[in-house]
Write a protein that holds these residues in place. Sequence first.
Motif, PDB file in Angstrom:
ATOM      1  N   ALA A  42       0.799  -1.224   0.000  1.00  0.00           N
ATOM      2  CA  ALA A  42       0.000   0.000   0.000  1.00  0.00           C
ATOM      3  C   ALA A  42       0.834   1.277   0.000  1.00  0.00           C
ATOM      4  O   ALA A  42       0.384   2.298  -0.497  1.00  0.00           O
ATOM      5  CB  ALA A  42      -0.961   0.002   1.184  1.00  0.00           C
ATOM      6  N   SER A  43       2.028   1.240   0.529  1.00  0.00           N
ATOM      7  CA  SER A  43       2.847   2.452   0.569  1.00  0.00           C
ATOM      8  C   SER A  43       3.811   2.540  -0.614  1.00  0.00           C
ATOM      9  O   SER A  43       4.584   3.486  -0.716  1.00  0.00           O
ATOM     10  CB  SER A  43       3.640   2.509   1.875  1.00  0.00           C
ATOM     11  OG  SER A  43       4.563   1.438   1.913  1.00  0.00           O
ATOM     12  N   GLU A  44       3.760   1.571  -1.512  1.00  0.00           N
ATOM     13  CA  GLU A  44       4.696   1.531  -2.635  1.00  0.00           C
ATOM     14  C   GLU A  44       4.093   2.176  -3.879  1.00  0.00           C
ATOM     15  O   GLU A  44       3.006   1.815  -4.314  1.00  0.00           O
ATOM     16  CB  GLU A  44       5.089   0.088  -2.948  1.00  0.00           C
ATOM     17  CG  GLU A  44       5.819  -0.594  -1.802  1.00  0.00           C
ATOM     18  CD  GLU A  44       6.143  -2.044  -2.126  1.00  0.00           C
ATOM     19  OE1 GLU A  44       6.508  -2.338  -3.275  1.00  0.00           O
ATOM     20  OE2 GLU A  44       6.027  -2.872  -1.204  1.00  0.00           O
ATOM     21  N   TYR A  45       4.799   3.126  -4.443  1.00  0.00           N
ATOM     22  CA  TYR A  45       4.355   3.761  -5.687  1.00  0.00           C
ATOM     23  C   TYR A  45       5.147   3.260  -6.886  1.00  0.00           C
ATOM     24  O   TYR A  45       4.757   3.503  -8.016  1.00  0.00           O
ATOM     25  CB  TYR A  45       4.437   5.290  -5.583  1.00  0.00           C
ATOM     26  CG  TYR A  45       5.853   5.820  -5.522  1.00  0.00           C
ATOM     27  CD1 TYR A  45       6.535   6.161  -6.685  1.00  0.00           C
ATOM     28  CD2 TYR A  45       6.499   5.949  -4.309  1.00  0.00           C
ATOM     29  CE1 TYR A  45       7.836   6.642  -6.630  1.00  0.00           C
ATOM     30  CE2 TYR A  45       7.791   6.433  -4.243  1.00  0.00           C
ATOM     31  CZ  TYR A  45       8.455   6.769  -5.407  1.00  0.00           C
ATOM     32  OH  TYR A  45       9.741   7.224  -5.346  1.00  0.00           O
ATOM     33  N   ARG A  46       6.236   2.563  -6.646  1.00  0.00           N
ATOM     34  CA  ARG A  46       6.995   1.971  -7.754  1.00  0.00           C
ATOM     35  C   ARG A  46       6.441   0.575  -8.002  1.00  0.00           C
ATOM     36  O   ARG A  46       6.569  -0.307  -7.158  1.00  0.00           O
ATOM     37  CB  ARG A  46       8.477   1.917  -7.421  1.00  0.00           C
ATOM     38  CG  ARG A  46       9.149   3.255  -7.455  1.00  0.00           C
ATOM     39  CD  ARG A  46      10.658   3.055  -7.310  1.00  0.00           C
ATOM     40  NE  ARG A  46      11.263   4.025  -6.463  1.00  0.00           N
ATOM     41  CZ  ARG A  46      11.410   3.967  -5.127  1.00  0.00           C
ATOM     42  NH1 ARG A  46      11.007   2.991  -4.458  1.00  0.00           N
ATOM     43  NH2 ARG A  46      11.979   4.908  -4.456  1.00  0.00           N
ATOM     44  N   ILE A  47       5.832   0.404  -9.147  1.00  0.00           N
ATOM     45  CA  ILE A  47       5.205  -0.866  -9.508  1.00  0.00           C
ATOM     46  C   ILE A  47       6.235  -1.672 -10.299  1.00  0.00           C
ATOM     47  O   ILE A  47       6.712  -1.210 -11.338  1.00  0.00           O
ATOM     48  CB  ILE A  47       3.954  -0.623 -10.378  1.00  0.00           C
ATOM     49  CG1 ILE A  47       3.004   0.321  -9.656  1.00  0.00           C
ATOM     50  CG2 ILE A  47       3.298  -1.935 -10.754  1.00  0.00           C
ATOM     51  CD1 ILE A  47       2.048   1.040 -10.577  1.00  0.00           C
ATOM     52  N   PRO A  48       6.587  -2.858  -9.844  1.00  0.00           N
ATOM     53  CA  PRO A  48       7.577  -3.639 -10.584  1.00  0.00           C
ATOM     54  C   PRO A  48       7.114  -3.881 -12.026  1.00  0.00           C
ATOM     55  O   PRO A  48       5.982  -4.297 -12.266  1.00  0.00           O
ATOM     56  CB  PRO A  48       7.652  -4.954  -9.810  1.00  0.00           C
ATOM     57  CG  PRO A  48       7.169  -4.611  -8.431  1.00  0.00           C
ATOM     58  CD  PRO A  48       6.139  -3.540  -8.631  1.00  0.00           C
ATOM     59  N   SER A  49       7.995  -3.590 -12.988  1.00  0.00           N
ATOM     60  CA  SER A  49       7.637  -3.840 -14.396  1.00  0.00           C
ATOM     61  C   SER A  49       8.239  -5.167 -14.825  1.00  0.00           C
ATOM     62  O   SER A  49       8.835  -5.287 -15.885  1.00  0.00           O
ATOM     63  CB  SER A  49       8.092  -2.687 -15.294  1.00  0.00           C
ATOM     64  OG  SER A  49       9.447  -2.376 -15.085  1.00  0.00           O
ATOM     65  N   CYS A  50       8.025  -6.151 -13.972  1.00  0.00           N
ATOM     66  CA  CYS A  50       8.526  -7.494 -14.249  1.00  0.00           C
ATOM     67  C   CYS A  50       7.336  -8.437 -14.422  1.00  0.00           C
ATOM     68  O   CYS A  50       6.192  -8.077 -14.194  1.00  0.00           O
ATOM     69  CB  CYS A  50       9.427  -7.981 -13.115  1.00  0.00           C
ATOM     70  SG  CYS A  50       8.598  -8.085 -11.514  1.00  0.00           S
ATOM     71  N   VAL A  51       7.668  -9.657 -14.832  1.00  0.00           N
ATOM     72  CA  VAL A  51       6.667 -10.702 -15.034  1.00  0.00           C
ATOM     73  C   VAL A  51       7.188 -11.955 -14.352  1.00  0.00           C
ATOM     74  O   VAL A  51       8.383 -12.257 -14.429  1.00  0.00           O
ATOM     75  CB  VAL A  51       6.467 -10.987 -16.534  1.00  0.00           C
ATOM     76  CG1 VAL A  51       5.499 -12.118 -16.758  1.00  0.00           C
ATOM     77  CG2 VAL A  51       6.001  -9.746 -17.253  1.00  0.00           C
ATOM     78  N   ALA A  52       6.304 -12.698 -13.706  1.00  0.00           N
ATOM     79  CA  ALA A  52       6.677 -13.997 -13.150  1.00  0.00           C
ATOM     80  C   ALA A  52       5.986 -15.081 -13.969  1.00  0.00           C
ATOM     81  O   ALA A  52       4.805 -14.953 -14.311  1.00  0.00           O
ATOM     82  CB  ALA A  52       6.275 -14.101 -11.685  1.00  0.00           C
ATOM     83  N   VAL A  53       6.739 -16.111 -14.304  1.00  0.00           N
ATOM     84  CA  VAL A  53       6.217 -17.231 -15.078  1.00  0.00           C
ATOM     85  C   VAL A  53       6.366 -18.487 -14.220  1.00  0.00           C
ATOM     86  O   VAL A  53       7.457 -18.774 -13.718  1.00  0.00           O
ATOM     87  CB  VAL A  53       7.016 -17.429 -16.394  1.00  0.00           C
ATOM     88  CG1 VAL A  53       6.426 -18.567 -17.211  1.00  0.00           C
ATOM     89  CG2 VAL A  53       7.056 -16.146 -17.192  1.00  0.00           C
ATOM     90  N   GLY A  54       5.263 -19.205 -14.047  1.00  0.00           N
ATOM     91  CA  GLY A  54       5.320 -20.449 -13.277  1.00  0.00           C
ATOM     92  C   GLY A  54       4.009 -21.192 -13.346  1.00  0.00           C
ATOM     93  O   GLY A  54       2.947 -20.575 -13.378  1.00  0.00           O
ATOM     94  N   GLY A  55       4.093 -22.500 -13.402  1.00  0.00           N
ATOM     95  CA  GLY A  55       2.879 -23.319 -13.417  1.00  0.00           C
ATOM     96  C   GLY A  55       1.936 -22.967 -14.547  1.00  0.00           C
ATOM     97  O   GLY A  55       0.724 -23.066 -14.400  1.00  0.00           O
ATOM     98  N   GLY A  56       2.503 -22.534 -15.684  1.00  0.00           N
ATOM     99  CA  GLY A  56       1.672 -22.178 -16.834  1.00  0.00           C
ATOM    100  C   GLY A  56       0.968 -20.832 -16.699  1.00  0.00           C
ATOM    101  O   GLY A  56       0.063 -20.526 -17.459  1.00  0.00           O
ATOM    102  N   ARG A  57       1.370 -20.022 -15.706  1.00  0.00           N
ATOM    103  CA  ARG A  57       0.727 -18.729 -15.470  1.00  0.00           C
ATOM    104  C   ARG A  57       1.733 -17.590 -15.573  1.00  0.00           C
ATOM    105  O   ARG A  57       2.918 -17.767 -15.348  1.00  0.00           O
ATOM    106  CB  ARG A  57       0.090 -18.686 -14.088  1.00  0.00           C
ATOM    107  CG  ARG A  57      -0.980 -19.749 -13.923  1.00  0.00           C
ATOM    108  CD  ARG A  57      -2.028 -19.422 -12.906  1.00  0.00           C
ATOM    109  NE  ARG A  57      -2.806 -18.231 -13.146  1.00  0.00           N
ATOM    110  CZ  ARG A  57      -3.772 -18.095 -14.054  1.00  0.00           C
ATOM    111  NH1 ARG A  57      -4.035 -19.071 -14.875  1.00  0.00           N
ATOM    112  NH2 ARG A  57      -4.460 -16.984 -14.146  1.00  0.00           N
ATOM    113  N   LEU A  58       1.206 -16.412 -15.889  1.00  0.00           N
ATOM    114  CA  LEU A  58       1.980 -15.178 -15.872  1.00  0.00           C
ATOM    115  C   LEU A  58       1.382 -14.283 -14.788  1.00  0.00           C
ATOM    116  O   LEU A  58       0.158 -14.154 -14.699  1.00  0.00           O
ATOM    117  CB  LEU A  58       1.854 -14.434 -17.206  1.00  0.00           C
ATOM    118  CG  LEU A  58       2.423 -15.083 -18.448  1.00  0.00           C
ATOM    119  CD1 LEU A  58       2.034 -14.281 -19.678  1.00  0.00           C
ATOM    120  CD2 LEU A  58       3.928 -15.188 -18.350  1.00  0.00           C
ATOM    121  N   LEU A  59       2.246 -13.687 -13.970  1.00  0.00           N
ATOM    122  CA  LEU A  59       1.808 -12.718 -12.973  1.00  0.00           C
ATOM    123  C   LEU A  59       2.539 -11.410 -13.237  1.00  0.00           C
ATOM    124  O   LEU A  59       3.668 -11.417 -13.744  1.00  0.00           O
ATOM    125  CB  LEU A  59       2.113 -13.204 -11.558  1.00  0.00           C
ATOM    126  CG  LEU A  59       1.430 -14.494 -11.120  1.00  0.00           C
ATOM    127  CD1 LEU A  59       1.906 -14.900  -9.722  1.00  0.00           C
ATOM    128  CD2 LEU A  59      -0.082 -14.349 -11.140  1.00  0.00           C
TER     129      LEU A  59
END
Length: 182
Positions: A42-59
């Motif tokens: 909630a206090s973070e304004y920097r949103i990671p511009s990364c992607v996680a790949v695992g178990g056939g899903r993207l986050l």
Amino acid sequence: MECRRTLRAGVDFGTSTMKIVIRDYDDRNQRAFVVTGDGEHASEYRIPSCVAVGGGRLLFGWKARDKENVPGWTVIDSIKIKTLVPNRFTPDERETNCELTLAEVATLVVAAAIQLVHVRATAYCAKHGAVPVVWTILGAPVGVLDKQGPASDCVRMARLGAQVARVLGNSLLEDGMDVRDA
């Protein structure tokens, strides 16, 4: 007739993080606010511009960053630069570990950012009994604007990301994406 509020969102799609600011042009003072996370973010304004790949899903975003060092998950950092200037990276560094190209994954990162804009804009406008009319501006890195390939890649990511965001609703933020659906 429903009440509408005109909002403009600026998305700075950085190499490691994104920042989003939304401005309300219908507010007497033209109020602007920085988009932050939920819960522990909630206090973070920097949103990671990364992607996680695992178990056939993207986050995407914070959910992706939270998968760092979790067995079975690969976090892809610097997705924008790897897409726009691929020759700076080895083939292993450009691997997505899924059936999508880097450009397709980067486009989904843009779509997730646009979805976040709409979620926050809708919540903000609900407090005023209104529906948001949002214009989103995606910043492009100045260093690539004079180079035809990367500049047109930025435009393509922005346009396609906006279309994907409209079609998918808020699903990228809430549940990620099944790689087979991409």
